[in-house]
Design a protein around this motif. Structure first.
Motif, PDB file in Angstrom:
ATOM      1  N   GLU A   1      -3.864  -0.190  -4.651  1.00  0.00           N
ATOM      2  CA  GLU A   1      -2.943  -1.293  -4.978  1.00  0.00           C
ATOM      3  C   GLU A   1      -1.717  -1.280  -4.064  1.00  0.00           C
ATOM      4  OE1 GLU A   1      -3.935  -3.474  -6.918  1.00  0.00           O
ATOM      5  OE2 GLU A   1      -5.109  -2.609  -8.529  1.00  0.00           O
ATOM      6  N   TRP A   2      -0.846  -0.297  -4.290  1.00  0.00           N
ATOM      7  CA  TRP A   2       0.363  -0.149  -3.483  1.00  0.00           C
ATOM      8  C   TRP A   2       0.767   1.322  -3.477  1.00  0.00           C
ATOM      9  CZ3 TRP A   2       0.684  -3.991  -7.526  1.00  0.00           C
ATOM     10  CH2 TRP A   2       1.047  -3.479  -8.774  1.00  0.00           C
ATOM     11  N   LEU A   3       1.423   1.714  -2.418  1.00  0.00           N
ATOM     12  CA  LEU A   3       1.837   3.099  -2.238  1.00  0.00           C
ATOM     13  C   LEU A   3       3.359   3.152  -2.204  1.00  0.00           C
ATOM     14  CD1 LEU A   3      -0.779   4.018   0.484  1.00  0.00           C
ATOM     15  CD2 LEU A   3      -0.619   5.095  -1.769  1.00  0.00           C
ATOM     16  N   ASP A   4       3.952   3.571  -3.321  1.00  0.00           N
ATOM     17  CA  ASP A   4       5.410   3.730  -3.353  1.00  0.00           C
ATOM     18  C   ASP A   4       5.841   5.017  -4.029  1.00  0.00           C
ATOM     19  OD1 ASP A   4       4.676   2.766  -5.945  1.00  0.00           O
ATOM     20  OD2 ASP A   4       6.764   2.214  -6.299  1.00  0.00           O
ATOM     21  N   THR A   5       4.922   5.671  -4.738  1.00  0.00           N
ATOM     22  CA  THR A   5       5.237   6.934  -5.375  1.00  0.00           C
ATOM     23  C   THR A   5       3.942   7.688  -5.612  1.00  0.00           C
ATOM     24  OG1 THR A   5       6.419   7.979  -7.224  1.00  0.00           O
ATOM     25  CG2 THR A   5       5.065   6.072  -7.738  1.00  0.00           C
ATOM     26  N   TYR A   6       4.049   8.971  -5.928  1.00  0.00           N
ATOM     27  CA  TYR A   6       2.863   9.782  -6.202  1.00  0.00           C
ATOM     28  C   TYR A   6       2.722   9.912  -7.708  1.00  0.00           C
ATOM     29  CZ  TYR A   6      -0.472  13.652  -6.046  1.00  0.00           C
ATOM     30  OH  TYR A   6      -1.579  14.433  -6.208  1.00  0.00           O
TER      31      TYR A   6
ATOM     32  N   ALA B   1     -12.662   7.915   5.736  1.00  0.00           N
ATOM     33  CA  ALA B   1     -12.426   6.573   5.217  1.00  0.00           C
ATOM     34  C   ALA B   1     -11.119   5.998   5.739  1.00  0.00           C
ATOM     35  CB  ALA B   1     -12.409   6.595   3.690  1.00  0.00           C
ATOM     36  N   ASP B   2     -11.087   4.675   5.916  1.00  0.00           N
ATOM     37  CA  ASP B   2      -9.856   3.964   6.236  1.00  0.00           C
ATOM     38  C   ASP B   2      -9.215   3.477   4.941  1.00  0.00           C
ATOM     39  OD1 ASP B   2     -10.204   4.301   8.978  1.00  0.00           O
ATOM     40  OD2 ASP B   2     -11.422   2.499   9.164  1.00  0.00           O
ATOM     41  N   VAL B   3      -7.892   3.392   4.952  1.00  0.00           N
ATOM     42  CA  VAL B   3      -7.141   3.069   3.737  1.00  0.00           C
ATOM     43  C   VAL B   3      -6.439   1.726   3.892  1.00  0.00           C
ATOM     44  CG1 VAL B   3      -5.371   3.857   2.119  1.00  0.00           C
ATOM     45  CG2 VAL B   3      -6.775   5.524   3.342  1.00  0.00           C
ATOM     46  N   PHE B   4      -6.527   0.908   2.843  1.00  0.00           N
ATOM     47  CA  PHE B   4      -5.865  -0.388   2.782  1.00  0.00           C
ATOM     48  C   PHE B   4      -5.010  -0.429   1.514  1.00  0.00           C
ATOM     49  CE2 PHE B   4      -9.585  -0.872   5.339  1.00  0.00           C
ATOM     50  CZ  PHE B   4      -9.321  -1.869   6.261  1.00  0.00           C
ATOM     51  N   ALA B   5      -3.823  -1.028   1.596  1.00  0.00           N
ATOM     52  CA  ALA B   5      -2.947  -1.162   0.433  1.00  0.00           C
ATOM     53  C   ALA B   5      -2.060  -2.386   0.617  1.00  0.00           C
ATOM     54  CB  ALA B   5      -2.089   0.084   0.243  1.00  0.00           C
ATOM     55  N   VAL B   6      -1.643  -2.983  -0.475  1.00  0.00           N
ATOM     56  CA  VAL B   6      -0.762  -4.154  -0.412  1.00  0.00           C
ATOM     57  C   VAL B   6       0.506  -3.807   0.339  1.00  0.00           C
ATOM     58  CG1 VAL B   6       0.616  -5.766  -1.781  1.00  0.00           C
ATOM     59  CG2 VAL B   6      -1.706  -5.195  -2.501  1.00  0.00           C
TER      60      VAL B   6
END
Length: 408
Positions: free
Chosen positions: A21-26, A43-48
């Protein structure tokens, strides 16, 4: 990464994309992403958006994340959630044409990526959008948007998101839920069945201690749906039992007011990981009153050999199964102080049966290795079915890399 020209070359490697979804915290969903990346290291990573910084970013192990146009919008770093209405469009713009397997880690829009007939899309669901489905009324109440123009806009937006959520479910080949509870929510929202693979818990870091167990403990963010207030109210009526409250959040002042005048209740705020571990190791029982999608903190307590006293709805029913053998905790059926107090008395009656060894053994069912194997088996079945239906998916190098949980 976009590779099309060698898509049908015999013997090539399976190409994997992971959509987050989104990467802003762990947090919980990022733990799942971390383990997926360990299982599928190429793997390649995609996020909003990707705004991870400092130690939180170590989970990516230097990977570049492909982000959406929302990453570059004004104020996105601090307020990217304000662009929720654009996120369905954003994930649909990811070009995944060169991949055989797409793994989406979903609680909002990730499963909305567009895939083709020769690709396999496996969606790991933390939860369907709670604020758009059965928790809409609670979300609007907590946000102060029950009336007025803002309320009208929010209701319109949530209506649109529900439509997107249902439509995008059609592009998923296999749903995996993090608990039986979430599998039921998937069935209700999408009319699709889901396999269940519990999320990974770092059971190696959470180990039993050797100190005397004395205090009851609740560990939680202090937000309304976590119902920390109920636990505090319950222990106000148990003055000879000590309760330690760990966590912080928007309801801290309310919780502090409830605890005032009760010398047996102590608010510790947020604790460093080492202090949290010691507190769980010394706890007599872990108390929790929220309806959780799964409940990682419950498993962490069990890994420390600590019994549970928890609300029996949601993911807790997967962690404490009354029919599974020797008990490792007590479930209560109502979110009331009286029900919690009754559960404490039942726990103390049967406490001798809930040994640290039994609690620890129960927690090991949710190790990272168990998660990796569950995901691998589910993905393998999905890939095999696609091949039987004629999809040109390579059979070589199709299994993920396993890491024994002791080495993570």
């Amino acid at each position: 990464m976009k590779v099309v020209s060698d898509r049908f070359v015999p013997g090539r490697r399976l190409r994997v994309a992971i959509v987050h979804e989104w990467l802003d915290t762990y947090a919980g969903s990022e733990r799942v992403l971390e383990q997926l990346l360990r299982s599928y290291p190429e793997a390649d990573v995609f996020a909003v958006v990707d705004f991870l910084t400092g130690p939180d970013r170590e989970m990516l192990r230097g990977r570049k994340v492909t982000t959406s146009f929302i990453q570059r919008l004004p104020g996105a770093r601090k307020r990217f959630r304000n662009y929720l209405q654009l996120m369905p469009i954003a994930v649909e713009q990811f070009d995944l044409a060169g991949y055989d397997l797409i793994l989406s880690s979903h609680h909002a829009v990730a499963k909305g990526v567009i895939t083709g007939p020769d690709q396999v899309h496996v969606c790991y669901v933390h939860s369907p959008m709670r604020y758009a489905w059965d928790m809409q009324a609670e979300y609007l109440h907590q946000s102060g948007m029950e009336r007025g123009l803002r309320s009208l806009y929010a209701r319109w937006l949530l209506h649109r998101l529900r439509g997107f959520d249902v439509r995008s479910a059609n592009g998923v080949d296999l749903f995996i839920a993090n608990s039986r509870y979430i599998a039921r929510r998937i069935r209700k929202a999408y009319r699709r069945d889901a396999e269940v693979v519990a999320p990974p818990v770092d059971v190696q870091r959470f180990q039993p201690g050797h100190d005397t167990r004395r205090d009851y403990v609740v560990v939680s963010r202090m937000v309304p749906y976590k119902r920390v207030d109920l636990v505090v109210e319950a222990f106000r009526g148990l003055p000879d039992r000590r309760l330690l409250v760990i966590g912080d959040g928007t309801e801290r002042e309310k919780i502090a007011a409830l605890a005032s005048g009760a010398p047996n209740i102590e608010l510790l705020g947020r604790l460093p990981q080492d202090a949290l571990l010691r507190t769980l190791q010394q706890a007599r029982a872990f108390v929790f009153a929220a309806e959780e999608d799964f409940g990682i903190a419950m498993v962490e307590a069990q890994a420390c050999g600590t019994p549970l006293i928890v609300y029996g709805r949601g993911g807790a029913a997967d962690i404490i199964d009354p029919d599974a053998g020797p008990p490792t905790g007590v479930l209560f059926d109502e979110q009331t102080p009286e029900a919690i107090r009754n559960a404490v008395w039942r726990f103390e009656r049967d406490e001798a049966l809930m040994t640290p060894e039994r609690c620890r053994a129960n927690a090991l069912r949710f190790s990272p290795d168990a998660f990796a194997r569950g995901i691998a088996e589910a993905v393998a079945r999905a890939l095999d079915e696609a091949r039987r239906n004629g999809a040109p998916i390579p059979a070589t190098d199709s299994q993920p890399i396993f890491h024994r949980h002791g080495a993570l």
